[in-house]
Design an enzyme around this catalytic site. Structure first.
Site, PDB file in Angstrom:
ATOM      1  N   LYS A 101       1.954 -15.783 -27.768  1.00 11.73           N
ATOM      2  CA  LYS A 101       1.198 -16.211 -26.566  1.00 11.73           C
ATOM      3  C   LYS A 101      -0.071 -15.458 -26.377  1.00 11.73           C
ATOM      4  CE  LYS A 101       4.508 -15.614 -23.775  1.00 11.73           C
ATOM      5  NZ  LYS A 101       5.465 -14.991 -24.834  1.00 11.73           N
ATOM      6  N   THR A 102       0.027 -14.402 -26.174  1.00 15.32           N
ATOM      7  CA  THR A 102      -1.187 -13.431 -26.108  1.00 15.32           C
ATOM      8  C   THR A 102      -2.361 -13.648 -27.377  1.00 15.32           C
ATOM      9  OG1 THR A 102      -0.008 -11.782 -24.903  1.00 15.32           O
ATOM     10  CG2 THR A 102      -1.991 -11.124 -25.607  1.00 15.32           C
ATOM     11  N   GLY A 151       6.987 -18.985 -22.753  1.00 12.81           N
ATOM     12  CA  GLY A 151       7.673 -18.849 -23.814  1.00 12.81           C
ATOM     13  C   GLY A 151       8.521 -17.671 -24.002  1.00 12.81           C
ATOM     14  N   LYS A 184      18.061 -23.560 -26.979  1.00 11.47           N
ATOM     15  CA  LYS A 184      19.604 -23.442 -27.059  1.00 11.47           C
ATOM     16  C   LYS A 184      19.871 -24.229 -28.529  1.00 11.47           C
ATOM     17  CE  LYS A 184      20.113 -24.268 -22.078  1.00 11.47           C
ATOM     18  NZ  LYS A 184      20.919 -25.172 -21.064  1.00 11.47           N
ATOM     19  N   PRO A 232       9.603 -13.804 -25.591  1.00 10.75           N
ATOM     20  CA  PRO A 232       8.556 -12.727 -26.080  1.00 10.75           C
ATOM     21  C   PRO A 232       8.615 -12.952 -27.658  1.00 10.75           C
ATOM     22  CG  PRO A 232      10.343 -11.771 -24.731  1.00 10.75           C
ATOM     23  CD  PRO A 232      10.739 -13.356 -25.042  1.00 10.75           C
ATOM     24  N   GLY A 233       7.410 -12.549 -28.362  1.00  6.48           N
ATOM     25  CA  GLY A 233       7.018 -12.501 -29.653  1.00  6.48           C
ATOM     26  C   GLY A 233       6.846 -13.805 -30.207  1.00  6.48           C
ATOM     27  N   SER A 263      24.245 -25.001 -16.162  1.00 10.43           N
ATOM     28  CA  SER A 263      24.296 -25.748 -17.412  1.00 10.43           C
ATOM     29  C   SER A 263      25.702 -25.642 -18.358  1.00 10.43           C
ATOM     30  CB  SER A 263      23.084 -25.758 -18.353  1.00 10.43           C
ATOM     31  OG  SER A 263      22.976 -24.239 -18.824  1.00 10.43           O
TER      32      SER A 263
END
Length: 844
Positions: free
Chosen positions: A411-412, A405, A781, A407-408, A738
């Site tokens: 996840k960590t 995903g 998106k 950053p921010g 795309s």
């Protein structure tokens, strides 16, 4: 060559006897009368001086060059008139000569002759005559005695020089011989050469000798102490060997006291048989080595690593699903997919533990299970501590998850919450920038300073064999000539292989199958496919505005208030203020920038509180301070808005359409502009576009040319028209298929001179036959479209199922139309002035 005209020290010159000689500058060499000195001359000034001397009386004036970067080089004003005793001109025109000193002299004047420098010198004569007064005699004897002691210390002075100094009765000869033999700096020798007064010169020489003798004495004392320590070490070694023999005679194991603790520590960890055999073998080798040998240190470190690693230590897994789910919800908002996967893992673990317990009881009479392997059926399963089971018992392997995903998005920190919900230890290894395979597998222990790799090091920190192991930023791995760390991770992240992971340092199989591996990445593109195939991919998309509002209220605002010293005050953010920060001060999929902006607001409030006197005295206690941050005061706290959607036109414009792009940092709006003008059919594409996107633009133009009979082009001959497509923000690279429908819509608008509908964004890959293919990164998106104020989005029909899986909040925030062909998209985007509309797509 620059010469010094002044002379330090007391000198007396015989004015009648002035002579001219070629000047021979010497580097860090001082020649004294009554001595011989072999010299190699390789520099031009010296070779010219020697040639001049060989043509006349074989004599030169030798002076020492001063140190430093002087240009031209300087010589000392005193030197020695020397005679060339032997000379040899080498093939490279350099000279090897032997010089004999005749008498001391000082330079009176210089006479440059082209590149050759001639000098006029005056002899240095002693201010006292050669009559041996009692003082001079005493000084001479003192110098002779001190020199004898110096020679004994130095061991570098030949016997002839020592005898000559001992037998000479000439003051000048004694002084010159001693000065020549002294191993001191050239500057000090020049000073001794230039002293004319006999008594003063002898005193200076004696001072130098005594100083050197004192230094030699100190060195001898230091060397003696070092030798004593070495002898003590040897003595200890001999006693140690004798102690070994005594123990052997008494029937005791050699080195039992020294190595027993290490051996017990390894056996206490109960490793598998192969590890025990290896450890015992290395212990036997260690006992035979000298304690201070380098190999003994390597073996001791190796055995200590084996003793420190967990081999059978487990942590008690939590099997309470409700409690684990509560912990996950307490730490993170949303993230349903990863949370569901962790709850599934706990549920499977609980069932397998129960099955194994029942199996142990049912087969107690028919198997060789010991009492320690029995688990009563009615025992509280949450207190079970998993133990090594016989092969017939089922076991659960640790899953290998990959959180992907922007950053921010947490996840960590989600990895830490997973460990807390399972009741396991947590270890983290950052893989960003790792480019050496040895970082993963370690170095062979034969190398100096060798260590195990990051995997084994982290397992030692974990102290259990079933921790939650986070491999952070796995997509940032690099590689070079030292190996590919991604290839080394193939064994680590393969459930079928990691039960026997082998580190180069340990050279023993280590069981990683019970570890719950979690990896994080911003994108899957940088991960090699064989490594990607071993992981279970869980996408963690960006957050919508309402999600960010909830995260800010539940987590970010309380955290920043406490961290900035306002925990006792009454600080509040209105929902409108947080939404305004999200819209105008951040443009991201995660919440890092949102956290920073909230922290800025809280710091400004803290400053306001201190300036008002709160917290400085008991009268104004911080608990009575209150502040509500609303939309009106944001610009005062945060400054002007950072994002104003400058790339989005409020009204419809010809040739301007809006696409949607996925990036590693989340979704982004992709404006496309195109114009046409008379020319020769040239197709210009700018905006730092990649090859795939350039191909999409050419496909769009080719499709429109093939379908021109269905559209009202205002151009008669496209082959005589130039087109220029530009995507703003040219400093940012852009690529991907795309944007095909977006490029086609922009070109069609230019060809028909009809603007597309305002407030509509679109995404989809366009084929030559006009089909619109599905895209990836749908949620990112859509969030980008919402952030930039779009009202509707055109999506490929193939993304219908993925749209249905989105949160209700997201689906209610923007309208979506699904199209399968370009004709359907153009019928929605343009009026009848540009296109004869076919059947319209499905609207939501």
């Amino acid at each position: 060559m620059k010469l010094l005209s002044s002379l330090k020290g007391k000198t007396s010159i015989h004015k009648p006897s002035l002579e001219e000689f070629p000047l021979l500058p010497l580097r860090e060499l001082v020649l004294f009368p009554h001595t011989l000195l072999p010299v190699f001359i390789t520099y031009k000034a010296g070779m010219l001086a020697i040639d001049e001397a060989l043509r006349h009386d074989m004599r030169l004036f030798a002076a020492c060059l001063k140190l430093g970067d002087n240009a031209p080089p300087e010589t000392y004003p005193v030197g020695t008139v020397v005679r060339i005793v032997q000379h040899l001109k080498l093939p490279d025109t350099t000279f090897r000569i032997i010089l004999q000193g005749e008498y001391r002299a000082s330079i009176v004047s210089s006479l440059p002759q082209n590149e050759l420098l001639m000098v006029r010198v005056s002899p240095l004569a002693a201010t006292s005559n050669e009559t041996l007064s009692p003082k001079i005699t005493a000084l001479m004897r003192a110098v002779q005695n001190s020199f004898a002691q110096y020679a004994e210390f130095s061991k570098k002075i030949n016997t002839d020089t020592i005898l000559a100094v001992e037998k000479t009765e000439s003051i000048e000869r004694l002084s010159n011989l001693v000065c020549h033999a002294l191993i001191i700096k050239a500057e000090r020798k020049v000073e001794l050469l230039g002293i004319a007064d006999t008594s003063e010169r002898l005193e200076s020489i004696l001072e130098v000798l005594e100083l050197e003798n004192e230094i030699f004495g100190i060195q001898k004392n230091i060397n003696g102490k070092v030798k004593t320590r070495m002898e003590k070490t040897q003595r200890e070694y001999i006693l140690h060997e004798q102690l070994k023999e005594i123990n052997r005679e008494l029937g005791k194991e050699e080195g039992e006291d020294e190595f027993a603790d290490l051996e017990r520590a390894i056996e206490g960890k109960a490793p598998h048989e192969e590890t025990l055999l290896k450890a015992r073998k290395e212990l036997t080798r260690l006992r035979k080595l000298q304690p201070f040998s380098p190999e003994a240190g390597v073996l001791r470190g190796y055995l200590e690593w084996i003793a420190d690693l967990p081999w059978n230590e487990y942590s008690n897994d939590a099997v309470d699903l409700a409690k684990a789910e509560g912990i996950l919800d307490e730490d993170h908002f949303g993230m349903h997919k990863p949370k569901e996967r962790i709850i599934e893992f706990i549920a499977v673990h609980k069932l397998i533990t129960l099955e194994n317990a029942n199996f142990a009881v049912a087969n107690l009479g028919s198997t060789d299970l010991e009492l320690t392997d029995m688990v009563p059926v009615d025992l509280d399963l949450s207190s079970l501590n998993p133990i090594p089971r016989p092969p017939q018992l089922a076991s659960i392997k640790g899953p290998i998850l990959c959180f992907v995903g922007p950053p921010g998005t947490g996840k960590t920190s989600l990895g830490q919450s997973v460990a807390r919900s399972l009741g396991r230890r947590f270890v983290r290894v950052s893989l960003g920038g790792v480019r050496d395979e040895a970082e993963i597998r370690g170095h062979r222990k034969t190398y100096v300073g060798a260590l195990p790799g990051k995997i084994i090091q982290a397992m030692r920190r974990a102290e259990t064999i079933n921790p939650v192991f986070l491999l952070d930023e796995i997509d940032k791995l690099s590689h070079d000539v030292r190996g590919d760390p991604a290839s080394a991770l193939l064994e680590v992240l393969d459930p079928e292989q990691n039960a026997t992971f082998t580190d180069h340092y340990l050279e023993l199989p280590y069981d990683l199958s019970k570890v719950l591996f979690i990896t994080t990445a911003n994108s899957l593109h940088g991960i090699p496919y064989p490594l990607l195939d071993r992981m279970e991919i869980i996408e963690i998309p960006g957050y919508g505005e309402n999600e960010k509002l909830a995260i800010a209220k539940q987590f970010l605002v309380p955290k920043e208030i406490n961290e900035n010293g306002l925990g006792n005050a009454h600080i509040a953010f209105t929902d409108g203020a947080i939404r305004k920060i999200v819209r105008h001060w951040t443009m991201e999929s995660g919440v890092r920038s949102l956290e920073r902006e909230i922290a800025r607001c809280v710091r400004r409030v803290a400053r306001e509180a201190v300036n008002s006197g709160y917290g400085n005295s008991e009268e104004k206690d911080l608990s009575v301070f209150s502040k509500t941050i609303d939309t009106n005061g944001l610009e005062k706290l945060l400054g002007r808005r950072k994002f104003k959607n400058d790339l989005v036109f409020k009204e419809a414009r010809i040739g301007v359409s809006y696409g949607l792009a996925w990036t590693e940092t989340g979704g982004a709006l992709l404006p496309v502009e195109s114009i046409r003008f008379a020319g020769n059919g040239e197709f210009i594409i700018t905006g730092n576009l990649g090859d795939v996107m350039k191909e999409s633009a050419r496909i769009a133009l080719s499709y429109l040319q093939s379908a021109r009979d269905r559209y009202n082009f205002t151009v008669e001959d496209i082959s005589k028209t130039n087109f220029h497509i530009h995507v703003p923000e040219g400093a940012i690279p852009k690529d991907g298929p795309s944007a095909g429908i977006t490029l086609a819509a922009s070109l069609l608008s230019t060809l028909c001179q009809v603007p597309p509908k305002a407030g509509v964004a679109m995404t989809g890959e366009l084929t030559l036959t006009g089909r619109i293919l599905p895209i990836g990164g749908l949620k990112e998106k859509l969030l980008a479209a919402i952030r930039n104020g779009m009202e509707r989005v055109l999506l490929p029909l193939g993304n219908t199922d993925e749209w249905a899986e989105q949160d209700e909040e997201l689906r209610s925030s923007i309208a979506v139309d699904f199209v399968e062909t370009a004709d359907e998209a153009f019928a929605f985007l343009f009026t009848s002035n540009a296109v004869k509309p076919p059947s319209l797509g499905v609207g939501i």
